[in-house]
Design an enzyme around this catalytic site. Structure first.
Site, PDB file in Angstrom:
ATOM      1  N   GLY A  15       8.015  17.188  -4.871  1.00 34.40           N
ATOM      2  CA  GLY A  15       7.279  15.985  -5.265  1.00 34.40           C
ATOM      3  C   GLY A  15       5.788  16.224  -5.398  1.00 34.40           C
ATOM      4  N   PHE A  18       1.036  11.682  -4.491  1.00 34.46           N
ATOM      5  CA  PHE A  18      -0.185  11.706  -3.679  1.00 34.46           C
ATOM      6  C   PHE A  18      -0.052  12.674  -2.501  1.00 34.46           C
ATOM      7  CE2 PHE A  18      -0.745   7.666  -5.870  1.00 34.46           C
ATOM      8  CZ  PHE A  18      -2.074   7.747  -6.224  1.00 34.46           C
ATOM      9  N   GLY A  19       1.115  12.640  -1.834  1.00 35.47           N
ATOM     10  CA  GLY A  19       1.309  13.492  -0.662  1.00 35.47           C
ATOM     11  C   GLY A  19       1.438  14.955  -1.046  1.00 35.47           C
ATOM     12  N   GLU A 174      -1.371  -8.180  -9.484  1.00 35.25           N
ATOM     13  CA  GLU A 174      -2.200  -7.534 -10.512  1.00 35.25           C
ATOM     14  C   GLU A 174      -1.580  -7.701 -11.902  1.00 35.25           C
ATOM     15  OE1 GLU A 174      -2.913  -3.580  -8.947  1.00 35.25           O
ATOM     16  OE2 GLU A 174      -4.467  -4.338  -7.600  1.00 35.25           O
ATOM     17  N   ASP A 305       5.593   8.160   1.257  1.00 32.53           N
ATOM     18  CA  ASP A 305       6.519   7.014   1.255  1.00 32.53           C
ATOM     19  C   ASP A 305       7.883   7.349   1.854  1.00 32.53           C
ATOM     20  OD1 ASP A 305       4.638   5.507  -0.015  1.00 32.53           O
ATOM     21  OD2 ASP A 305       5.782   5.173  -1.858  1.00 32.53           O
ATOM     22  N   ALA A 322      -0.830   4.817  -0.944  1.00 32.72           N
ATOM     23  CA  ALA A 322      -1.327   6.156  -1.241  1.00 32.72           C
ATOM     24  C   ALA A 322      -2.052   6.827  -0.059  1.00 32.72           C
ATOM     25  CB  ALA A 322      -2.252   6.098  -2.458  1.00 32.72           C
TER      26      ALA A 322
END
Ligand SMILES: Cc1cc2nc3c(=O)[nH]c(=O)nc-3n(C[C@H](O)[C@H](O)[C@H](O)COP(=O)(O)OP(=O)(O)OC[C@H]3O[C@@H](n4cnc5c(N)ncnc54)[C@H](O)[C@@H]3O)c2cc1C
Length: 427
Positions: A15, A18-19, A174, A305, A322
């Site tokens: 993956g 972000f991580g 949003e 996550d 995030a």
């Protein structure tokens, strides 16, 4: 998988979100071989997906090539592949391009949309978790307006211009704000021969307030902002079914809508092989200890996550946003290096920097540790933070220029049906 053996310990990261990206950066130029695997060849900046769906930004400006992130680091490899199974007893993972062994494995697979087992909703609703899904939504929104223009059937026209957004978290809020601005600023100019007042933006929230994870003032203000923009806000309401046209709820209200956007929940994107019931818990997340080590394994870690690090203070783990993913990625990188030099591992501590959401032009809500504020200043803070965390200098420039242009011109010029989306609209 055609990766040379280097004699260095191999860290396989599944993956490039972000991580995974934070971890790969941390291990750059260290005495380890890093193999980053992702089913996309780009990193997605998910917080701005809604702007792609609503024509405010081009998709390329919120994505970044993963190979570029690893450039200039001879021990780093990227493979475009989907991981199908983890085989911890063999220290290897099975992918659609072959198998690869690891010394250390890190799951950073993020999350996927959670439809809570409702297959009708899953089949007929629009999700917004990836760039292709956002492009589908953008096409559908625009196609609906084109179709509305052509039909003489008023019911159909209303359904085509009726948007139901399920989930009053930051994504739902949003998106609702952006759609309301399209209704107000763009539709009347683009479709002068269509009565665009018919368009309805409905935001449905299961609990008694929007932005339930933020402060009360942020929730209240977000609702005021949305109502001012003409969004219909429904609280304490749950969508129970959707056949592509009829939206059923747990109360008396029902809707007829050609578009239902599901922003009501996510669950961990687990992979076959680690599915022991005792480590996959609430929200399909993998249980980890305070070093991000998956419970019961010595050399398998999980971050972001997908990982749930439960503690007395955080019984449900860290929020699926995030910041924890990035902080855990950096922290695990340092811990893997400690592990290799036989030093004691340091437990992870989350530094909660706050949360924010924008509701449209000049309107945002920001909750920080010491300050909570809403309005124009919050909106500038929101923009600055998003530009700062966006990966890639070019992306930052392109997004900034787009935002300035959209602001000055009251426009969203990426409203293009590049890849038509064929949905059964039940019409
Ligand atoms: C619409 C939307 C808006 C959001 N807005 C915000 C916000 O404003 N602020 C905020 O902090 N957070 C926001 N989030 C949440 C935030 O994006 C996530 O918490 C964050 O992306 C988690 O990072 P991660 O590294 O765990 O996973 P991700 O960033 O999701 O990355 C996971 C990666 O794993 C890859 N992958 C998954 N399974 C496999 C497999 N089997 N094989 C190969 N590759 C695989 C995926 O392709 C992906 O690249 C938002 C999310 C969404 C969807």
């Amino acid at each position: 998988m055609n990766i040379p053996k280097s004699g260095l310990p191999r860290v396989v990261i599944i993956g490039g979100g972000f991580g995974g990206v934070s971890l790969a950066k941390e291990l750059r130029d260290q005495e380890v071989q890093v193999v980053l695997i992702d089913k996309h060849n780009y990193h997605t900046f998910q917080p701005l997906l809604y702007q792609v769906s609503t024509g405010g930004l081009e998709p390329d400006s919120i994505a970044y090539p993963l190979r570029k992130i690893l450039q200039d680091s001879p021990n780093n490899y990227f493979r475009l592949a989907e991981v199908l199974e983890i085989k911890p007893e063999e220290n290897s993972v099975e992918t659609d391009i072959g198998e690869i062994g690891y010394d250390y494995l890190v799951l950073a697979t993020g999350s996927k949309t959670n439809f809570f087992g409702n297959t009708n909703i899953e089949k007929n609703a629009m999700a917004m978790k990836t760039v292709p899904q956002s492009l589908n939504l953008r096409s559908l929104i625009l196609e609906n307006f084109e179709d509305a223009l052509l039909t003489d059937d008023l019911n159909k026209r209303e359904a085509l211009m009726n948007f139901v957004i399920v989930g009053g978290g930051p994504t739902g809020v949003e998106l609702a704000g952006a759609l309301a601005e399209i209704k107000k600023g763009i539709l009347p100019k683009d479709y002068p021969d269509l009565d665009t007042r018919i368009a309805q933006i409905n935001l449905i929230q299961g609990s008694d307030r929007l932005l339930a994870t933020m402060s009360e003032p942020a929730s209240k203000k977000a609702e005021i902002f949305l109502k001012k923009l003409g969004v219909n806000v429904y609280k304490n309401m749950r969508v129970t079914d959707y056949d592509g046209y009829n939206v059923s709820t747990n109360v008396d209200d029902s809707f007829e809508a050609a578009t239902l956007i599901w922003a009501a929940g996510v669950q961990g994107a687990t992979i076959k092989g680690l599915n022991a019931e005792d480590i996959i818990v609430r929200g399909n997340r993998v249980k980890v200890d305070e070093f991000n080590k998956v419970i019961g394994f010595d050399n398998v870690f999980a971050i972001g996550d997908i990982a749930i690090m439960q503690s007395k203070n955080e019984p449900y783990g860290h929020p699926m946003v995030a910041q924890p993913a990035m902080q855990q990625g950096r922290h695990l990188g340092a811990n893997i290096l400690r592990l290799l030099s036989k030093k004691a591992l340091v437990p992870f501590k989350y530094n909660d920097k706050g949360s924010m959401a924008t509701v449209g032009r000049n309107k945002a809500v920001v909750d920080m540790k010491k300050f909570k504020f809403q309005g124009v200043f919050a909106w500038f803070v929101w923009m600055f933070v998003h530009l700062f965390f966006l990966i890639g200098f070019r992306n930052r420039v392109v997004v900034f220029v787009n935002w300035v242009y959209n602001y000055v011109r009251f426009d969203r010029e990426a409203r293009l049906i590049i890849r038509p989306y064929k949905k059964n609209k039940g019409l």
